[in-house]
Design a protein around this motif. Sequence first.
Motif, PDB file in Angstrom:
ATOM      1  N   ARG A 199       0.838  -1.209   0.000  1.00 22.62           N
ATOM      2  CA  ARG A 199       0.000   0.000   0.000  1.00 22.62           C
ATOM      3  C   ARG A 199       0.868   1.253   0.000  1.00 22.62           C
ATOM      4  O   ARG A 199       0.549   2.242  -0.655  1.00 22.62           O
ATOM      5  CB  ARG A 199      -0.935  -0.018   1.205  1.00 22.62           C
ATOM      6  CG  ARG A 199      -1.806   1.209   1.284  1.00 22.62           C
ATOM      7  CD  ARG A 199      -2.914   1.107   2.295  1.00 22.62           C
ATOM      8  NE  ARG A 199      -2.500   0.620   3.587  1.00 22.62           N
ATOM      9  CZ  ARG A 199      -3.304  -0.041   4.415  1.00 22.62           C
ATOM     10  NH1 ARG A 199      -4.541  -0.307   4.089  1.00 22.62           N
ATOM     11  NH2 ARG A 199      -2.862  -0.439   5.588  1.00 22.62           N
ATOM     12  N   ASP A 200       1.998   1.214   0.711  1.00 22.46           N
ATOM     13  CA  ASP A 200       2.883   2.377   0.718  1.00 22.46           C
ATOM     14  C   ASP A 200       3.437   2.653  -0.673  1.00 22.46           C
ATOM     15  O   ASP A 200       3.511   3.798  -1.100  1.00 22.46           O
ATOM     16  CB  ASP A 200       4.021   2.176   1.719  1.00 22.46           C
ATOM     17  CG  ASP A 200       3.525   2.166   3.140  1.00 22.46           C
ATOM     18  OD1 ASP A 200       2.543   2.876   3.427  1.00 22.46           O
ATOM     19  OD2 ASP A 200       4.102   1.448   3.960  1.00 22.46           O
ATOM     20  N   TRP A 201       3.831   1.601  -1.364  1.00 19.58           N
ATOM     21  CA  TRP A 201       4.339   1.782  -2.725  1.00 19.58           C
ATOM     22  C   TRP A 201       3.217   2.296  -3.630  1.00 19.58           C
ATOM     23  O   TRP A 201       3.426   3.204  -4.433  1.00 19.58           O
ATOM     24  CB  TRP A 201       4.921   0.470  -3.263  1.00 19.58           C
ATOM     25  CG  TRP A 201       5.606   0.641  -4.571  1.00 19.58           C
ATOM     26  CD1 TRP A 201       6.860   1.132  -4.766  1.00 19.58           C
ATOM     27  CD2 TRP A 201       5.084   0.351  -5.863  1.00 19.58           C
ATOM     28  NE1 TRP A 201       7.150   1.151  -6.109  1.00 19.58           N
ATOM     29  CE2 TRP A 201       6.071   0.664  -6.807  1.00 19.58           C
ATOM     30  CE3 TRP A 201       3.865  -0.171  -6.313  1.00 19.58           C
ATOM     31  CZ2 TRP A 201       5.892   0.505  -8.163  1.00 19.58           C
ATOM     32  CZ3 TRP A 201       3.678  -0.334  -7.669  1.00 19.58           C
ATOM     33  CH2 TRP A 201       4.684  -0.001  -8.584  1.00 19.58           C
ATOM     34  N   LEU A 202       2.017   1.751  -3.451  1.00 21.63           N
ATOM     35  CA  LEU A 202       0.881   2.191  -4.269  1.00 21.63           C
ATOM     36  C   LEU A 202       0.457   3.617  -3.936  1.00 21.63           C
ATOM     37  O   LEU A 202      -0.009   4.344  -4.807  1.00 21.63           O
ATOM     38  CB  LEU A 202      -0.297   1.227  -4.097  1.00 21.63           C
ATOM     39  CG  LEU A 202      -0.113  -0.136  -4.759  1.00 21.63           C
ATOM     40  CD1 LEU A 202      -1.193  -1.111  -4.297  1.00 21.63           C
ATOM     41  CD2 LEU A 202      -0.102  -0.011  -6.271  1.00 21.63           C
ATOM     42  N   HIS A 203       0.641   4.040  -2.681  1.00 20.82           N
ATOM     43  CA  HIS A 203       0.328   5.431  -2.311  1.00 20.82           C
ATOM     44  C   HIS A 203       1.114   6.410  -3.173  1.00 20.82           C
ATOM     45  O   HIS A 203       0.635   7.495  -3.497  1.00 20.82           O
ATOM     46  CB  HIS A 203       0.666   5.710  -0.841  1.00 20.82           C
ATOM     47  CG  HIS A 203      -0.404   5.341   0.117  1.00 20.82           C
ATOM     48  ND1 HIS A 203      -1.687   5.801   0.042  1.00 20.82           N
ATOM     49  CD2 HIS A 203      -0.369   4.534   1.204  1.00 20.82           C
ATOM     50  CE1 HIS A 203      -2.394   5.311   1.027  1.00 20.82           C
ATOM     51  NE2 HIS A 203      -1.617   4.529   1.755  1.00 20.82           N
ATOM     52  N   VAL A 204       2.329   6.050  -3.519  1.00 16.27           N
ATOM     53  CA  VAL A 204       3.172   6.912  -4.336  1.00 16.27           C
ATOM     54  C   VAL A 204       2.719   6.877  -5.801  1.00 16.27           C
ATOM     55  O   VAL A 204       2.817   7.858  -6.511  1.00 16.27           O
ATOM     56  CB  VAL A 204       4.659   6.499  -4.211  1.00 16.27           C
ATOM     57  CG1 VAL A 204       5.541   7.286  -5.152  1.00 16.27           C
ATOM     58  CG2 VAL A 204       5.123   6.673  -2.775  1.00 16.27           C
ATOM     59  N   GLN A 205       2.187   5.732  -6.220  1.00 12.96           N
ATOM     60  CA  GLN A 205       1.839   5.535  -7.622  1.00 12.96           C
ATOM     61  C   GLN A 205       0.415   5.978  -7.979  1.00 12.96           C
ATOM     62  O   GLN A 205       0.150   6.365  -9.109  1.00 12.96           O
ATOM     63  CB  GLN A 205       1.986   4.047  -7.996  1.00 12.96           C
ATOM     64  CG  GLN A 205       3.317   3.429  -7.630  1.00 12.96           C
ATOM     65  CD  GLN A 205       4.497   4.120  -8.272  1.00 12.96           C
ATOM     66  OE1 GLN A 205       4.460   4.468  -9.445  1.00 12.96           O
ATOM     67  NE2 GLN A 205       5.554   4.336  -7.500  1.00 12.96           N
ATOM     68  N   LEU A 206      -0.515   5.882  -7.032  1.00 11.04           N
ATOM     69  CA  LEU A 206      -1.930   6.135  -7.286  1.00 11.04           C
ATOM     70  C   LEU A 206      -2.410   7.379  -6.546  1.00 11.04           C
ATOM     71  O   LEU A 206      -1.818   7.774  -5.539  1.00 11.04           O
ATOM     72  CB  LEU A 206      -2.775   4.939  -6.823  1.00 11.04           C
ATOM     73  CG  LEU A 206      -2.472   3.581  -7.441  1.00 11.04           C
ATOM     74  CD1 LEU A 206      -3.288   2.496  -6.752  1.00 11.04           C
ATOM     75  CD2 LEU A 206      -2.734   3.585  -8.935  1.00 11.04           C
ATOM     76  N   SER A 207      -3.518   7.922  -7.014  1.00 12.05           N
ATOM     77  CA  SER A 207      -4.151   9.022  -6.287  1.00 12.05           C
ATOM     78  C   SER A 207      -4.901   8.457  -5.076  1.00 12.05           C
ATOM     79  O   SER A 207      -5.128   7.250  -4.973  1.00 12.05           O
ATOM     80  CB  SER A 207      -5.139   9.754  -7.193  1.00 12.05           C
ATOM     81  OG  SER A 207      -6.285   8.940  -7.435  1.00 12.05           O
ATOM     82  N   ARG A 208      -5.298   9.316  -4.172  1.00 10.35           N
ATOM     83  CA  ARG A 208      -6.055   8.869  -3.001  1.00 10.35           C
ATOM     84  C   ARG A 208      -7.359   8.191  -3.405  1.00 10.35           C
ATOM     85  O   ARG A 208      -7.755   7.188  -2.830  1.00 10.35           O
ATOM     86  CB  ARG A 208      -6.351  10.049  -2.072  1.00 10.35           C
ATOM     87  CG  ARG A 208      -5.166  10.422  -1.227  1.00 10.35           C
ATOM     88  CD  ARG A 208      -5.515  11.535  -0.295  1.00 10.35           C
ATOM     89  NE  ARG A 208      -4.963  12.747  -0.888  1.00 10.35           N
ATOM     90  CZ  ARG A 208      -5.179  13.962  -0.466  1.00 10.35           C
ATOM     91  NH1 ARG A 208      -5.966  14.175   0.558  1.00 10.35           N
ATOM     92  NH2 ARG A 208      -4.622  14.991  -1.047  1.00 10.35           N
ATOM     93  N   ILE A 209      -8.026   8.775  -4.391  1.00 10.91           N
ATOM     94  CA  ILE A 209      -9.300   8.213  -4.863  1.00 10.91           C
ATOM     95  C   ILE A 209      -9.075   6.824  -5.457  1.00 10.91           C
ATOM     96  O   ILE A 209      -9.849   5.899  -5.184  1.00 10.91           O
ATOM     97  CB  ILE A 209      -9.952   9.147  -5.909  1.00 10.91           C
ATOM     98  CG1 ILE A 209     -10.286  10.508  -5.277  1.00 10.91           C
ATOM     99  CG2 ILE A 209     -11.179   8.506  -6.532  1.00 10.91           C
ATOM    100  CD1 ILE A 209     -11.279  10.439  -4.133  1.00 10.91           C
ATOM    101  N   GLU A 210      -8.032   6.667  -6.250  1.00 14.69           N
ATOM    102  CA  GLU A 210      -7.723   5.353  -6.828  1.00 14.69           C
ATOM    103  C   GLU A 210      -7.418   4.338  -5.733  1.00 14.69           C
ATOM    104  O   GLU A 210      -7.831   3.183  -5.807  1.00 14.69           O
ATOM    105  CB  GLU A 210      -6.548   5.449  -7.801  1.00 14.69           C
ATOM    106  CG  GLU A 210      -6.866   6.209  -9.073  1.00 14.69           C
ATOM    107  CD  GLU A 210      -5.632   6.547  -9.892  1.00 14.69           C
ATOM    108  OE1 GLU A 210      -5.767   6.617 -11.140  1.00 14.69           O
ATOM    109  OE2 GLU A 210      -4.544   6.752  -9.308  1.00 14.69           O
ATOM    110  N   MET A 211      -6.703   4.776  -4.707  1.00 15.52           N
ATOM    111  CA  MET A 211      -6.358   3.874  -3.606  1.00 15.52           C
ATOM    112  C   MET A 211      -7.610   3.459  -2.844  1.00 15.52           C
ATOM    113  O   MET A 211      -7.795   2.275  -2.525  1.00 15.52           O
ATOM    114  CB  MET A 211      -5.364   4.596  -2.691  1.00 15.52           C
ATOM    115  CG  MET A 211      -4.563   3.720  -1.799  1.00 15.52           C
ATOM    116  SD  MET A 211      -3.525   2.571  -2.704  1.00 15.52           S
ATOM    117  CE  MET A 211      -3.695   1.174  -1.621  1.00 15.52           C
TER     118      MET A 211
END
Length: 184
Positions: free
Chosen positions: A62-74
């Motif tokens: 999730r931390d890696w995805l936080h950098v890659q995706l927007s909050r809405i996408e997450m």
Amino acid sequence: MHVHNRLKDTMNLYFAIFIYAAAMTVANLLLAGSVATWGRGAIAIVSPLNSFFLIGLDLALRDWLHVQLSRIEMLALIAATGVLTYLLNPAAAHIAVASACAFTAAALVDWTAFAKLRGHSWLVRSNGSNVAGAAVDSLVFPTLAFGALMPQVVALQFIAKVGGGAVWSYVLRKRVGADQASAA
């Protein structure tokens, strides 16, 4: 070469999203199936194992995805995994709802901690935010899923999630290129 790197980054992102969703969904289904098969006593065994291997992976990923995706996408990804759990096993609806609520609350806490640790190394950011996220998730999930505060389960889940998150953070730093996230 630029197109090749962009394709590789895109494939890493899609793979990470798939693994994130699969780990969360499998964790939910394993717990729901274990409780349905062996009763509430299975929680003490299955929950810490799920927490270390699958939820620890999700916390770090999730931390890696936080950098890659927007909050809405997450948030959409978290909600989608809850829906997927329900679609695969409607009897696990209470687990899916509890999981989606806990993961959403934990994701917000995790994201805030991860953002506040900007400028630190990937391992510091990931593990620091995982401690905060694991605390919220470990308290909210079993309380909602089973309708009672279960201190031993909360403690075991927290320890397992932090430990699993630390292992997976290290693996992701090496394998997924997450060390680039500390610059973001």
